[in-house]
Structures are given as structure tokens and as C-alpha cells.
Motif scaffolding. Structure first.
Motif, PDB file in Angstrom:
ATOM      1  N   GLU A 176     -52.083  30.665  -9.557  1.00  0.00           N
ATOM      2  CA  GLU A 176     -50.951  30.724 -10.488  1.00  0.00           C
ATOM      3  C   GLU A 176     -49.849  31.631  -9.930  1.00  0.00           C
ATOM      4  OE1 GLU A 176     -49.916  32.318 -14.979  1.00  0.00           O
ATOM      5  OE2 GLU A 176     -52.011  32.024 -14.411  1.00  0.00           O
ATOM      6  N   LEU A 177     -50.238  32.757  -9.355  1.00  0.00           N
ATOM      7  CA  LEU A 177     -49.269  33.679  -8.765  1.00  0.00           C
ATOM      8  C   LEU A 177     -48.546  33.023  -7.586  1.00  0.00           C
ATOM      9  CD1 LEU A 177     -48.123  36.544  -8.870  1.00  0.00           C
ATOM     10  CD2 LEU A 177     -49.958  37.243  -7.334  1.00  0.00           C
ATOM     11  N   ASP A 192     -47.974  29.837  -7.241  1.00  0.00           N
ATOM     12  CA  ASP A 192     -47.024  28.885  -7.810  1.00  0.00           C
ATOM     13  C   ASP A 192     -45.762  29.588  -8.302  1.00  0.00           C
ATOM     14  OD1 ASP A 192     -48.801  26.852  -7.274  1.00  0.00           O
ATOM     15  OD2 ASP A 192     -49.618  26.775  -9.320  1.00  0.00           O
ATOM     16  N   ARG A 193     -45.938  30.753  -8.926  1.00  0.00           N
ATOM     17  CA  ARG A 193     -44.774  31.508  -9.406  1.00  0.00           C
ATOM     18  C   ARG A 193     -43.897  31.979  -8.250  1.00  0.00           C
ATOM     19  NH1 ARG A 193     -46.754  35.447 -14.330  1.00  0.00           N
ATOM     20  NH2 ARG A 193     -47.384  33.790 -15.765  1.00  0.00           N
ATOM     21  N   ALA A 215     -41.893  29.155  -7.035  1.00  0.00           N
ATOM     22  CA  ALA A 215     -40.783  28.864  -7.950  1.00  0.00           C
ATOM     23  C   ALA A 215     -39.658  29.878  -7.744  1.00  0.00           C
ATOM     24  CB  ALA A 215     -41.277  28.904  -9.394  1.00  0.00           C
ATOM     25  N   VAL A 216     -39.985  31.150  -7.545  1.00  0.00           N
ATOM     26  CA  VAL A 216     -38.961  32.179  -7.310  1.00  0.00           C
ATOM     27  C   VAL A 216     -38.252  31.902  -5.987  1.00  0.00           C
ATOM     28  CG1 VAL A 216     -38.589  34.633  -6.852  1.00  0.00           C
ATOM     29  CG2 VAL A 216     -40.037  33.915  -8.766  1.00  0.00           C
TER      30      VAL A 216
END
Length: 77
Positions: free
Chosen positions: A61-62, A64-65, A68-69
């Protein structure tokens, strides 16, 4: 002479039997303690595996974040 050999033989057989039974009892007790410790290790391993799976999901999940950033930064810049 023969009258003393028979009682001595019987006493030796009884002593050997008692010794074998006592040794077997303590061996069984040691085996039970080992089995209990092994069960605790198994529970610990299951807990660690579950925690590793949770950590892996959180890392995914991290990741993926972060992607995205990075995408946002590339679109701005």
C-alpha cells in the motif's frame, strides 16, 4: 547355594523392572515438556507469519502511495 540364587534373581528382575519403569516415566515427562515447548514455538511462528503478511500488505500500500505521489510530482513539474 541354589536356594540363594533364585531370590537374588527375582530381586534383580524386580530391580531392573522398577529402574526401567522410572526411566521411562522421566523420559515421558521430558517428551511432554518438549511437546509443550514445540506447541509454543508453533504458535509463535503462526503469529510471526501473520504479522509478516500484514507488514507486506502495508508495504505494498505504501509503494502504491509513493507511486501516486511520484506521478503527481511528474505531472506538476
Amino acid at each position: 547355594m541354589a536356594s540363594t540364587i533364585i531370590p537374588i534373581s527375582i530381586l534383580l528382575i524386580v530391580f531392573a523392572s522398577v529402574t526401567t519403569i522410572v526411566a521411562s516415566y522421566f523420559k515421558l515427562q521430558r517428551h511432554r515438556a518438549d511437546a509443550a515447548a514445540l506447541a509454543e514455538y508453533r504458535k509463535l511462528a503462526e503469529r510471526v507469519t501473520a504479522q509478516q503478511e500484514t507488514m507486506s500488505a502495508q508495504l505494498a500500500e505504501l509503494g502504491d502511495r509513493v507511486k501516486a505521489v511520484e506521478k503527481l510530482l511528474h505531472s506538476v513539474g
